[in-house]
Scaffold this active site. Structure first.
Site, mmCIF file in Angstrom:
data_model
loop_
_atom_site.group_PDB
_atom_site.id
_atom_site.type_symbol
_atom_site.label_atom_id
_atom_site.label_comp_id
_atom_site.label_asym_id
_atom_site.label_seq_id
_atom_site.Cartn_x
_atom_site.Cartn_y
_atom_site.Cartn_z
ATOM 1 N N LYS A 148 0.844 -1.199 0.000
ATOM 2 C CA LYS A 148 0.000 0.000 0.000
ATOM 3 C C LYS A 148 0.875 1.244 0.000
ATOM 4 O O LYS A 148 1.945 1.241 0.612
ATOM 5 C CB LYS A 148 -0.859 0.020 1.286
ATOM 6 N N ARG A 186 -10.060 -11.735 1.954
ATOM 7 C CA ARG A 186 -10.921 -12.787 1.389
ATOM 8 C C ARG A 186 -10.197 -14.129 1.371
ATOM 9 O O ARG A 186 -10.829 -15.174 1.404
ATOM 10 C CB ARG A 186 -11.397 -12.355 -0.002
HETATM 11 N N1 BES Z 1 -8.083 -3.987 4.617
HETATM 12 C C1 BES Z 1 -8.257 -3.535 3.290
HETATM 13 C C2 BES Z 1 -9.591 -2.803 3.081
HETATM 14 C C3 BES Z 1 -9.775 -1.485 3.782
HETATM 15 C C4 BES Z 1 -9.518 -0.304 3.111
HETATM 16 C C5 BES Z 1 -10.284 -1.423 5.058
HETATM 17 C C6 BES Z 1 -9.722 0.906 3.727
HETATM 18 C C7 BES Z 1 -10.489 -0.213 5.668
HETATM 19 C C8 BES Z 1 -10.230 0.956 5.001
HETATM 20 C C9 BES Z 1 -8.223 -4.723 2.328
HETATM 21 O O1 BES Z 1 -7.413 -5.775 2.694
HETATM 22 C C10 BES Z 1 -7.719 -4.213 1.030
HETATM 23 O O2 BES Z 1 -6.582 -3.836 0.969
HETATM 24 N N2 BES Z 1 -8.576 -4.220 0.022
HETATM 25 C C11 BES Z 1 -8.219 -3.757 -1.284
HETATM 26 C C12 BES Z 1 -8.780 -4.734 -2.271
HETATM 27 C C13 BES Z 1 -8.251 -4.566 -3.667
HETATM 28 C C14 BES Z 1 -6.768 -4.896 -3.731
HETATM 29 C C15 BES Z 1 -9.028 -5.472 -4.593
HETATM 30 C C16 BES Z 1 -8.838 -2.375 -1.464
HETATM 31 O O3 BES Z 1 -9.942 -2.137 -0.986
HETATM 32 O O4 BES Z 1 -8.180 -1.534 -2.078
HETATM 33 MN MN MN Z 2 -5.401 -5.525 2.030
#
Ligand code: BES
Ligand code: MN
Ligand code: ZN
Length: 494
Positions: free
Chosen positions: A276, A350
């Site tokens: 990230k 997931r």
């Molecule tokens: N934990 C994150 C989702 C999240 C984002 C929670 C912001 C709380 C606030 C999750 O693991 C994630 O990184 N999801 C990605 C999915 C994508 C790579 C398909 C996302 O939402 O960007």
């Molecule tokens: Mn994630």
């Protein structure tokens, strides 16, 4: 804070702060407010006029009685428009009342319940929402700050109503609010403190205290059970994963109702090799919020004693980009035999939930509910205060949403869509772990559906409301413990 019933003469009570209310645009004071004004020979009404106090929602007026009544101070709190007054506004008023009490250093407070809700709520329901507003609104996470930096919350709050407040209402709400605050405490702890092993230790402690069955599994056992999707996520971190299974069983009711509650337990989400950016990584200690809410639920059950068997299930791991981390393009095999092409290591929730859900299905519960901070897309869709609710069983979704509505937790349905299934197809495996650009909360939910078999199941994406840097309503800044109260309300009404 201790909350109790007050019986006796409200106006003549000896207290640090006496709290009464006024609806917006109300011509004359009513109920306890009118009684207090009478004893003060009209001084409250005079102050309202002088300060041009309108009774706007959450506005407050402080009056010094100068010995005319035994209370040291009187607080008049604005209730907003009468026809807009709901049970959740009632809850929020009590949260506001606690911050006012803190700001004037009141150790003991006496407050009336505010009736005339649009629900025509019973005293039990009013007592419950008042208690929740107080205990949730009064929460502070200050373990790592010097005590003297902050004002104390009141030690004791007494509730008053014409027809005595309900002791049962106070008790059930106290249990639910303390469970929520327990979940908040865990979520607010950073990733260097709560690792998967520490989370498992918390689960074991809780089980010992509440007489729950507790089973913790380390890597060897996790691998033996074929949880390849979960292990793939865990392998990039030097902090080892743990699989947590707690069970609450009612004394009687053998062969009766059952549910599994599953929580996403990523103790920190860096994104893994699909790292990230710095801004998005901040607050990712909250990625264990689903798991912590499950622990909150398990915390409350031995005290609430519902006649339902409840399994609490968490696949706890840290998502890190270490030398052993899984790569984009890796293919893993989940516990139910399905293969998954990992196209983005940041879609890790997931993957861990896939195996946690399969494990839950094998327990043959009548229903499964999972809570997960799963997608940023859900926050884009519904905003940061509302959870997205999906699933494979309309009746279960409706019952769960109804429970959410009654507790004041904001939740809203999102529709599964067969047209989107193609986006989860992989060229080389049974599934891939990301969809296309659109409807990311829904494709994530539909991915999970591949692992629940035919079990009636609800998925709650709490990415928005799990953690907010600014306070809102009875949620102070930080973790909210979202889901604990709705789940408890749902389970106890089964
Ligand atoms: N934990 C994150 C989702 C999240 C984002 C929670 C912001 C709380 C606030 C999750 O693991 C994630 O990184 N999801 C990605 C999915 C994508 C790579 C398909 C996302 O939402 O960007
Ligand atoms: Mn994630
Ligand atoms: Zn995550």
């Amino acid at each position: 804070m201790k909350i109790d019933l007050f019986r006796g003469d409200f106006v003549q009570a000896r207290t640090d702060l006496l709290v009464v209310g006024m609806f917006e645009g109300q011509k004359r004071l009513q109920g306890t407010a009118a009684a207090v004004n009478g004893a003060l020979q009209g001084a409250l009404q005079a102050l309202i006029k002088e300060q041009e106090f309108k009774g706007g929602r959450g506005h407050t007026l402080i009056l010094h009685p100068m010995g005319r009544i035994p209370a040291s101070k009187v607080c008049l709190i604005g209730l907003g428009k009468k026809k807009e007054f709901t049970l959740d506004r009632h809850r929020r008023i009590f949260s506001r009342m606690v911050s006012t009490a803190r700001s004037v250093n009141a150790a003991q407070v006496l407050c009336t319940l505010f009736d005339k809700t649009t629900h025509h709520a019973s005293n039990e329901v009013l007592s419950r929402s008042a208690t929740e507003g107080i205990l949730l609104g009064g929460y502070i996470f200050r373990k790592y700050k010097k005590k003297k930096d902050q004002k104390e919350v009141p030690r004791k709050i007494l509730l008053f109503a014409d027809k005595a407040p309900s002791a049962t209402g106070i008790r059930t709400a106290t249990i639910a609010a303390e469970a929520t605050n327990f979940a908040r405490d865990l979520v607010n702890e950073p990733g260097n403190v709560i690792t998967p092993i520490v989370l498992a230790a918390e689960a074991r402690k809780l089980a010992r205290r509440g007489g729950l069955t507790c089973r913790i599994m380390a890597e060897k056992e996790i691998a033996r059970r074929g949880m390849g999707a979960f292990l793939g996520v865990a392998q990039g971190s030097t902090n080892a994963p743990r699989f947590i299974h707690l069970t609450y069983r009612p004394r009687r009711g053998f062969g009766g109702k059952s549910i599994a509650v599953v929580g996403k337990g990523i103790t920190f989400d860096s994104g893994g090799l699909s790292l990230k950016p710095a801004e998005a990584m901040r607050t990712m200690k909250m990625d264990k919020a689903g798991a912590c809410s499950v622990l909150g639920v398990m915390h409350a059950l031995p005290r609430l004693k519902p006649n339902v068997t409840v399994h609490g299930i968490i696949a706890a791991a840290e998502n890190m980009p270490g030398g052993k981390a899984q790569r984009p393009d890796d293919i893993v095999r989940a516990m139910n035999g399905k293969t998954i092409e990992v196209l983005n290591t940041d879609a890790e929730g997931r993957l861990t939930l896939a195996d946690a859900l399969t494990y839950a299905v094998k327990l043959k519960p009548q229903r499964i509910i999972d809570l997960a901070t799963l997608t940023g897309a859900c926050v884009v869709a519904l905003g940061e205060y509302t959870a997205g609710v999906m699933g494979n069983d309309k009746a279960l979704i409706d019952a769960f949403l109804q429970a959410a509505d009654e507790t004041g937790e904001r939740m809203w349905p999102l529709p599964f869509d067969d047209n989107m299934k193609q986006h989860l197809k992989s060229k080389v495996a049974d599934l891939k772990n990301i969809g296309n650009r659109w409807g990311g909360a829904i494709t994530a939910g539909m991915f999970l559906e591949e692992f629940v078999d035919k079990t009636p199941w609800v998925h709650v994406d709490i990415a928005g409301p799990a953690f907010n840097e600014q306070h809102w309503g009875y949620n102070p800044g930080g973790a909210t413990g979202v889901g604990v109260r709705t789940l408890l309300h749902y389970i106890t009404s089964l």
